[in-house]
Write an enzyme that holds these catalytic residues in place. Structure first.
Site, PDB file in Angstrom:
ATOM      1  N   HIS A   1       0.831  -1.209   0.000  1.00 27.96           N
ATOM      2  CA  HIS A   1       0.000   0.000   0.000  1.00 27.96           C
ATOM      3  C   HIS A   1       0.863   1.255   0.000  1.00 27.96           C
ATOM      4  CE1 HIS A   1      -2.623   3.197   1.547  1.00 27.96           C
ATOM      5  NE2 HIS A   1      -3.628   2.490   1.051  1.00 27.96           N
TER       6      HIS A   1
ATOM      7  N   GLU B   1       1.013   3.941  -3.083  1.00 33.09           N
ATOM      8  CA  GLU B   1       0.864   5.340  -2.692  1.00 33.09           C
ATOM      9  C   GLU B   1       2.132   5.969  -2.112  1.00 33.09           C
ATOM     10  OE1 GLU B   1      -2.570   5.832  -0.243  1.00 33.09           O
ATOM     11  OE2 GLU B   1      -3.926   4.932  -1.708  1.00 33.09           O
TER      12      GLU B   1
ATOM     13  N   VAL C   1      -5.193  -8.489   2.582  1.00 34.55           N
ATOM     14  CA  VAL C   1      -6.404  -8.779   1.813  1.00 34.55           C
ATOM     15  C   VAL C   1      -6.188  -8.440   0.343  1.00 34.55           C
ATOM     16  CG1 VAL C   1      -8.821  -8.118   1.477  1.00 34.55           C
ATOM     17  CG2 VAL C   1      -7.905  -8.362   3.791  1.00 34.55           C
TER      18      VAL C   1
ATOM     19  N   HIS D   1      -7.408  -2.419  -3.781  1.00 31.27           N
ATOM     20  CA  HIS D   1      -6.102  -2.084  -4.350  1.00 31.27           C
ATOM     21  C   HIS D   1      -5.596  -3.203  -5.265  1.00 31.27           C
ATOM     22  CE1 HIS D   1      -5.399   1.682  -2.365  1.00 31.27           C
ATOM     23  NE2 HIS D   1      -5.594   1.157  -1.167  1.00 31.27           N
TER      24      HIS D   1
END
Length: 308
Positions: free
Chosen positions: A192, A223, A251, A255
């Site tokens: 992430h 990001e 999970v 994304h």
């Protein structure tokens, strides 16, 4: 299984309480004594709680086999002594599940308030977060507010905490992606990313792969840094023309499905790799589906309980 055992335990306690009350009545004791006895029996029936706290996902199938798998691994070991409960930290996901599917999931405040109301005296909070970033800090700060509400409180570590954690995660990912590891394919993990200092954990994970001799693995973020472009450049420089993309997330949710695997979106990892000349395969599996990763979370629960 745990619910059944809880019910049996409660019924047993209730029966014991009933006999105790009958004895008190025959002995001519006061109503106050009977009430105290009943209260004591109720307290004995309240199990300590392990609250598994996750960001959450609106992808139902992935939730069951990732977050649910971690919860089940913890429940398998501790169901006899602990009540295993769930909380999500993303209110937008909680609200979406409620509106779309009629599924009610507590946020952390609601879950902790419920424990207080139920008379829980001992609680372990185990986050499923990957690292000690902003979300993990929020969990810690919220738990600190309840310091005087429980007799014993302990917060478990995120997945990547000790050096041993990193090595175990690297080994677990290597084993899970072994079928793609043909010596000609770059195995690229999309995390992430965060503005917190913990973003450095991605670079550390890359370094661990390198130190373990797993130079076919490349780690990037959606990001933050390393970027997708950084990963493409590194894989190209290493001579790879094929790539398997997989989420470096608990999970395989929004994304993974959109930012990683949607080739129709020119900003996705898959589209960028294709544009760079790679033959691309997307593996939509969250880390929570990896049994070896689930066991790391269980070990963190072990450590948290030992701290009580």
């Amino acid at each position: 299984m745990s619910d059944q055992m809880s019910r049996r335990g409660f019924m047993g306690a209730a029966a014991t309480g009933a006999f105790a009350l009958a004895g008190v009545a025959l002995a001519g004791c006061s109503n106050t004594s009977a009430s105290s006895e009943k209260s004591s029996e109720k307290e004995k029936a309240v199990k300590p709680v392990i609250l598994v706290t996750s960001f959450g996902t609106s992808y139902n199938d992935s939730r069951h086999i990732t977050i649910g798998a971690i919860e089940d691994a913890i429940r398998e070991k501790y169901w006899q002594d602990y009540d295993i409960r769930r909380a999500f930290t993303a209110q937008i996901i909680i609200d979406k599940l409620k509106k779309r599917d009629g599924i009610t999931i507590d946020n952390m405040t609601e879950a902790l308030d419920r424990c207080v109301k139920d008379g829980v005296k001992e609680i372990v909070v185990q986050p499923t977060h990957l690292m000690g970033g902003l979300e993990y800090t929020d969990v810690k700060d919220e738990l600190d507010k309840y310091a005087d509400k429980f007799d014993k409180i302990s917060l478990g570590d995120p997945l990547l905490t000790s050096d041993d954690d990193y090595k175990k995660v690297a080994a677990a990912i290597k084993e899970n992606m072994a079928s793609f590891d043909d010596g000609k394919t770059a195995l690229c993990l999309m995390g992430h990313g965060t503005e917190a200092d913990s973003n450095a954990d991605y670079a550390k994970m890359q370094e661990v792969f390198k130190n373990e001799g797993l130079t076919q693995f490349f780690v990037g973020t959606v990001e933050a840094e390393p970027t997708c472009e950084d990963v493409i450049a590194a894989a190209s420089a290493a001579g790879y023309k094929k790539a398997v993309l997989a989420p470096f997330m608990v999970v395989a949710g929004d994304h993974a499905n959109n930012d990683m695997a949607d080739e129709t979106d020119p900003d996705s990892w898959a589209a960028k790799f294709v544009a760079a000349g790679f033959e691309v395969t997307c593996l939509l599996q969250g880390l929570g589906q990896n049994v070896a990763v689930d066991e790391i979370y269980v070990s963190h629960v072990d450590d948290a309980i030992a701290k009580l």
